[in-house]
Enzyme design. Sequence first.
Site, PDB file in Angstrom:
ATOM      1  N   ASP A 235       0.814  -1.211   0.000  1.00  0.00           N
ATOM      2  CA  ASP A 235       0.000   0.000   0.000  1.00  0.00           C
ATOM      3  C   ASP A 235       0.854   1.270   0.000  1.00  0.00           C
ATOM      4  O   ASP A 235       0.438   2.294  -0.532  1.00  0.00           O
ATOM      5  CB  ASP A 235      -0.916  -0.012   1.234  1.00  0.00           C
ATOM      6  CG  ASP A 235      -2.018   1.025   1.156  1.00  0.00           C
ATOM      7  OD1 ASP A 235      -2.707   1.065   0.129  1.00  0.00           O
ATOM      8  OD2 ASP A 235      -2.183   1.815   2.120  1.00  0.00           O
ATOM      9  N   HIS A 240       4.597   4.948  -2.850  1.00  0.00           N
ATOM     10  CA  HIS A 240       4.976   6.267  -2.324  1.00  0.00           C
ATOM     11  C   HIS A 240       6.418   6.324  -1.811  1.00  0.00           C
ATOM     12  O   HIS A 240       7.184   7.206  -2.181  1.00  0.00           O
ATOM     13  CB  HIS A 240       4.044   6.672  -1.180  1.00  0.00           C
ATOM     14  CG  HIS A 240       2.595   6.621  -1.535  1.00  0.00           C
ATOM     15  ND1 HIS A 240       2.109   7.091  -2.726  1.00  0.00           N
ATOM     16  CD2 HIS A 240       1.521   6.156  -0.863  1.00  0.00           C
ATOM     17  CE1 HIS A 240       0.793   6.923  -2.759  1.00  0.00           C
ATOM     18  NE2 HIS A 240       0.426   6.358  -1.636  1.00  0.00           N
TER      19      HIS A 240
END
Length: 482
Positions: A235, A240
Amino acid sequence: MVSRVIPVDPFDLVIFGGTGDLARRKILPALYRRFCDEQMPREARIIGAARTEQSPQEYRDWVAEGLKEFAPRSAADPDAMAGFLDRVDYLPVDAKGEGGWSDLKSKMRANVVQAFYFSVAPALFGDLAERLHHYGIAHEGARIVVEKPFGRDLGTARSLNATLAEHFDESQIYRIDHYLGKETVQNLMAVRFGNVLFEPLWNAQYVDHVQITVAESVGVGGRGSYYDKSGAMRDMVQNHLMQLLCLTAMEPPSRFEPDAVRDEKLKVIRALQSPPLKDIVRGQYKAGDNPSYLDDVEEPDSRTESFIAMKLHIANWRWNGTPFYLRTGKRLKTRKSEIVVHFKEPPHSIFDEDAGSRPNILSIRLQPDEGIDLSVTIKEPGPGGMRLIDVPLDMSFADALGPEAADVPDAYERLIMDVIRGNQTLFMRGDEVEAAWAWTDPLIEAWTERGDRPVPYEPGSAGPEDSAILMHRDSRRWREVG
Ligand code: NAD
């Protein structure tokens, strides 16, 4: 002082999934704020497209409600609100059927920028791409925007890329990672490549280590069943944190252009070594004022991590021997994202031992208050001999550039405008995403095969004790989370 806003070209932006949560909380408020800032031209049009049967007016009412909630400051101006809603249209469209497609074709204009935002489950990407093509809706220069998650492993990412590639060229595909839209992330590039001060020191000879932290104070809450299939590695790290690592570690691109930047990021991912499992700490938050991770998800024996910390090495000349420590987790002490570059101490101290010595630290804050600060060693003022202390050279945007500078567009605003401008620099290319999964997959497989359980950690803490130990082993420590 903030520079003047330059309007983008007229566009038709279709939001597939226009009635969804992401459209309501992020996409529409971002567009509205760009409208209020006069970046959106009069001829711009936003067409919500989703399964719900409703009239354009019903959709506009729903959009207005959402703006009051998620863009309250701008929504207080009735003229602005009316002007924006004038540009909003709606069409019921079935991604898996034939309903609505011919109507969509007749609504699209030929002589404006065309963008299609796929704000739907990734399982529908192929259906949408295929129908846009089949009905002859998307013209040659059309752009499609896709959201994370981009696959859940290398196989699914490859097949998503292949599906999109059947109907769109890579130059038309905008894979959003909203971390890349943050002002400070671009500032990282300005600081690195716009000054002569840092780049000569930006290597293993002068950098002791780098810490990248993305801490969240919230738990997985209502997203428990989705999150449990993913975990912090999929996730957050694969996308990111990996992107932040790339921008910190990459070589200077020859120009600030999409492929030049993305080529350099890709090289970093390819040079990233696979860490041994002893250099990875995985955790799950315990119960406190809120339920524990295991109570938030459906699987009572879940081994999915809500926290991960790891020590990584980049195998190239620039970074040989300088570790990058990454950590991210939920229900931590505070919400904070930062990249911290710890420089080495001077090679020889001319001062007495009791003067102390302190390394310079450059920290790039992404949230909550975006800014950059550099700690510099000086003499403690006053009598008492030479004692060294460090003081921050703090560049909070608001302090340095005036209050409007703190009001910079948020990541979605910038990224959506970049789509309209046709600038892919801040979007992930297909091969980058695949390389990131190729690095991630074997690690997940390794700990799954071993049957490792994440270690429990206190909510409101900095994560499991083992994460601190990971640093202590190297005589280092994490920066405070809170
Ligand atoms: P959502 O469930 O709230 O909305 C889904 C939308 O898709 C609705 O508008 C629905 O009408 C539409 N839809 C579903 N099936 C359809 C069909 N057959 N034809 C046409 N439209 C159809 O989902 P969301 O939270 O808005 O998320 C959308 C995408 O963005 C997902 O892939 C999600 O993973 C991703 N995402 C969401 C967030 C977020 O904050 N919500 C953040 C990052 C990524």
